[in-house]
Design a protein around this motif. Structure first.
Motif, mmCIF file in Angstrom:
data_model
loop_
_atom_site.group_PDB
_atom_site.id
_atom_site.type_symbol
_atom_site.label_atom_id
_atom_site.label_comp_id
_atom_site.label_asym_id
_atom_site.label_seq_id
_atom_site.Cartn_x
_atom_site.Cartn_y
_atom_site.Cartn_z
ATOM 1 N N GLN A 96 0.811 -1.214 0.000
ATOM 2 C CA GLN A 96 0.000 0.000 0.000
ATOM 3 C C GLN A 96 0.845 1.264 0.000
ATOM 4 O OE1 GLN A 96 -3.267 0.092 -0.674
ATOM 5 N NE2 GLN A 96 -2.762 -2.068 -0.965
ATOM 6 N N LEU A 97 2.153 1.123 0.183
ATOM 7 C CA LEU A 97 3.033 2.264 -0.049
ATOM 8 C C LEU A 97 2.953 2.728 -1.501
ATOM 9 C CD1 LEU A 97 6.237 1.145 1.902
ATOM 10 C CD2 LEU A 97 4.722 3.060 2.479
ATOM 11 N N ALA A 98 2.607 1.811 -2.402
ATOM 12 C CA ALA A 98 2.556 2.130 -3.832
ATOM 13 C C ALA A 98 1.527 3.215 -4.146
ATOM 14 C CB ALA A 98 2.288 0.866 -4.644
ATOM 15 N N PRO A 99 0.234 3.059 -3.767
ATOM 16 C CA PRO A 99 -0.714 4.134 -4.057
ATOM 17 C C PRO A 99 -0.409 5.424 -3.304
ATOM 18 C CG PRO A 99 -1.747 2.405 -2.739
ATOM 19 C CD PRO A 99 -0.437 1.874 -3.218
ATOM 20 N N VAL A 100 0.231 5.322 -2.126
ATOM 21 C CA VAL A 100 0.628 6.543 -1.413
ATOM 22 C C VAL A 100 1.661 7.305 -2.235
ATOM 23 C CG1 VAL A 100 1.777 7.451 0.644
ATOM 24 C CG2 VAL A 100 0.096 5.613 0.862
ATOM 25 N N LEU A 101 2.660 6.580 -2.745
ATOM 26 C CA LEU A 101 3.679 7.213 -3.582
ATOM 27 C C LEU A 101 3.079 7.747 -4.875
ATOM 28 C CD1 LEU A 101 6.574 4.634 -3.083
ATOM 29 C CD2 LEU A 101 6.399 6.919 -2.087
ATOM 30 N N LEU A 102 2.129 7.013 -5.448
ATOM 31 C CA LEU A 102 1.437 7.486 -6.644
ATOM 32 C C LEU A 102 0.675 8.769 -6.353
ATOM 33 C CD1 LEU A 102 0.275 7.276 -9.510
ATOM 34 C CD2 LEU A 102 -1.466 5.717 -8.595
ATOM 35 N N SER A 103 0.039 8.828 -5.194
ATOM 36 C CA SER A 103 -0.725 10.005 -4.821
ATOM 37 C C SER A 103 0.165 11.238 -4.761
ATOM 38 C CB SER A 103 -1.406 9.782 -3.467
ATOM 39 O OG SER A 103 -2.088 10.943 -3.057
ATOM 40 N N PHE A 104 1.295 11.116 -4.072
ATOM 41 C CA PHE A 104 2.190 12.264 -3.961
ATOM 42 C C PHE A 104 2.862 12.572 -5.295
ATOM 43 C CE2 PHE A 104 2.155 11.010 0.618
ATOM 44 C CZ PHE A 104 1.567 12.177 1.080
ATOM 45 N N GLY A 105 3.094 11.535 -6.107
ATOM 46 C CA GLY A 105 3.618 11.785 -7.448
ATOM 47 C C GLY A 105 2.633 12.566 -8.292
ATOM 48 N N GLY A 106 1.334 12.265 -8.140
ATOM 49 C CA GLY A 106 0.308 13.022 -8.851
ATOM 50 C C GLY A 106 0.267 14.477 -8.421
ATOM 51 N N LEU A 107 0.474 14.706 -7.128
ATOM 52 C CA LEU A 107 0.480 16.084 -6.623
ATOM 53 C C LEU A 107 1.660 16.869 -7.184
ATOM 54 C CD1 LEU A 107 -0.389 15.478 -2.848
ATOM 55 C CD2 LEU A 107 -1.926 16.234 -4.655
ATOM 56 N N VAL A 108 2.813 16.208 -7.297
ATOM 57 C CA VAL A 108 4.030 16.899 -7.726
ATOM 58 C C VAL A 108 4.116 16.992 -9.249
ATOM 59 C CG1 VAL A 108 6.552 16.818 -7.728
ATOM 60 C CG2 VAL A 108 5.286 16.241 -5.648
ATOM 61 N N LEU A 109 3.958 15.857 -9.949
ATOM 62 C CA LEU A 109 4.209 15.820 -11.388
ATOM 63 C C LEU A 109 3.033 16.315 -12.215
ATOM 64 C CD1 LEU A 109 6.091 12.401 -11.684
ATOM 65 C CD2 LEU A 109 7.062 14.701 -11.522
ATOM 66 N N PHE A 110 1.809 16.032 -11.767
ATOM 67 C CA PHE A 110 0.629 16.395 -12.550
ATOM 68 C C PHE A 110 -0.125 17.593 -11.971
ATOM 69 C CE2 PHE A 110 1.421 11.938 -13.541
ATOM 70 C CZ PHE A 110 1.465 12.007 -14.929
ATOM 71 N N ARG A 111 0.498 18.239 -10.978
ATOM 72 C CA ARG A 111 -0.034 19.486 -10.405
ATOM 73 C C ARG A 111 -1.433 19.332 -9.850
ATOM 74 N NH1 ARG A 111 1.956 23.240 -15.526
ATOM 75 N NH2 ARG A 111 4.159 22.664 -15.397
ATOM 76 N N GLU A 112 -1.715 18.135 -9.360
ATOM 77 C CA GLU A 112 -2.988 17.935 -8.673
ATOM 78 C C GLU A 112 -2.894 18.556 -7.275
ATOM 79 O OE1 GLU A 112 -3.562 13.742 -8.761
ATOM 80 O OE2 GLU A 112 -3.560 13.626 -10.947
ATOM 81 N N ARG A 113 -4.027 18.856 -6.691
ATOM 82 C CA ARG A 113 -4.036 19.521 -5.392
ATOM 83 C C ARG A 113 -5.040 18.873 -4.460
ATOM 84 N NH1 ARG A 113 -0.044 20.873 -7.141
ATOM 85 N NH2 ARG A 113 0.802 22.949 -7.551
ATOM 86 N N TYR A 114 -4.698 18.830 -3.165
ATOM 87 C CA TYR A 114 -5.610 18.375 -2.133
ATOM 88 C C TYR A 114 -6.216 19.586 -1.429
ATOM 89 C CZ TYR A 114 -4.405 13.384 -2.041
ATOM 90 O OH TYR A 114 -4.254 12.056 -2.333
ATOM 91 N N THR A 115 -7.493 19.474 -1.098
ATOM 92 C CA THR A 115 -8.122 20.481 -0.252
ATOM 93 C C THR A 115 -7.800 20.172 1.209
ATOM 94 O OG1 THR A 115 -10.153 19.203 0.002
ATOM 95 C CG2 THR A 115 -10.008 20.673 -1.912
#
Length: 306
Positions: free
Chosen positions: A109-128
């Motif tokens: 489950q570290l995998a989707p966590v890393l994917l999540s933060f990768g999405g925030l950094v590389l694809f400029r996604e944002r969390y509220t």
């Protein structure tokens, strides 16, 4: 340029849930196949079966990818995605063979966590703020839910620790694959991407597979192996398509529910077919943690963006 989602979040959510269910029950089937087959042969069969079935489907639909139109950037991303998905399969299978299905599903489950933060950094996604609160709830839930497994790691023998370390590396490899996969959606359809990746991974594991062992399987293990291959085809197809319609950070939040599916499926399997796999135990605190995992995941996935 970076990939932009279609905005059809309901479809993305539905595809993510399909992936969660299939990945949740996959470790149990893999544990059964590893009773009689080696890691390399199982991985080869999963990739080859998925490649063959997908190639037939795309050929019938006249949707085979046109490799001549791919740019150098596309090929580089395809090579990265292929190598790191192959590495993920190998590391996960080795870790599963050295530990247990529940432990493997926990650490991966570290995998989707890393994917999540990768999405925030590389694809400029944002969390509220509400989504960050969901991250906190999700993290607390995992700590409670897997307290027993985490405690086992501290006193575990070297073999168990080695398997857990391989699973951590596998999680990192999968996150790199998934980020490359999402960017590739700018150039190819999700089905075309997966076809090329399946074919590349099949070639990588062909020299290592022991084909003669496949001829000696009984009905149970043959069925489990075929199921693992179909699971790969459908689950990764659904995952790849979900990234087309929904943010990587939200897809990854839904995937965090997979370990709960693994434990529930493990209990049911142990009750229906005693002795097939070892049952997993969970405390009351673990049940509370499971509830928090679900709440946190739902909050991250469904909270409205700014």
């Amino acid at each position: 340029m970076i990939h932009q989602t279609s905005g059809r979040w309901r479809l993305g959510l539905g595809l993510s849930l399909v992936t969660v269910f299939l990945w949740g029950i996959l470790p149990l089937a893999l544990a059964v196949t590893l009773q009689v087959l080696d890691v390399y042969t199982v991985i080869w069969f999963r990739f080859f079966g998925s490649f063959l079935l997908l190639a037939i489907y795309l050929a019938v639909q006249n949707k085979l990818p046109n490799l001549g139109q791919l740019s150098s950037t596309s090929w580089q991303l395809l090579v990265i995605a292929t190598i790191f998905l192959a590495a993920n399969y190998f590391l996960f299978m080795q870790g599963l063979a050295l530990t247990t299905p529940a432990n493997a599903e926990v650490i991966i489950q570290l995998a989707p966590v890393l994917l999540s933060f990768g999405g925030l950094v590389l694809f400029r996604e944002r969390y509220t703020q509400w989504q960050w609160l969901g991250v906190g709830v999700l993290t607390l839930g995992f700590v409670l839910f897997f307290h027993a497994q985490l405690a086992n790691l501290i006193t575990a023998p070297d073999k168990y620790l080695l398997g857990s370390g391989l699973l951590v590396l596998g999680a990192g490899a999968w996150a790199i694959y998934a980020l490359a996969q999402k960017q590739l959606l700018q150039y190819l359809s999700s089905e075309g991407i997966m076809l090329i990746i399946y074919g590349g991974c099949t070639l990588l594991f062909t020299p290592l597979a022991q084909f003669k062992t496949l001829l000696n399987l009984d009905i149970l293990h043959s069925s489990m192996l075929i199921f693992c291959s179909l699971n790969t085809l459908i689950a990764y197809g659904a995952f790849a398509e979900s990234l087309e319609h929904w943010q990587a950070s939200r897809v990854s939040a839904v995937l965090a529910i997979a370990p709960i599916i693994t434990l529930i499926a493990g209990w049911l399997t142990s009750a229906i077919v005693p002795g097939l796999i070892a049952p997993e135990n969970i405390t009351f605190i673990g049940i509370i943690g499971a509830i928090l995992v679900v709440i946190g995941s739902v909050n991250i996935a469904l909270a409205k963006a700014n």
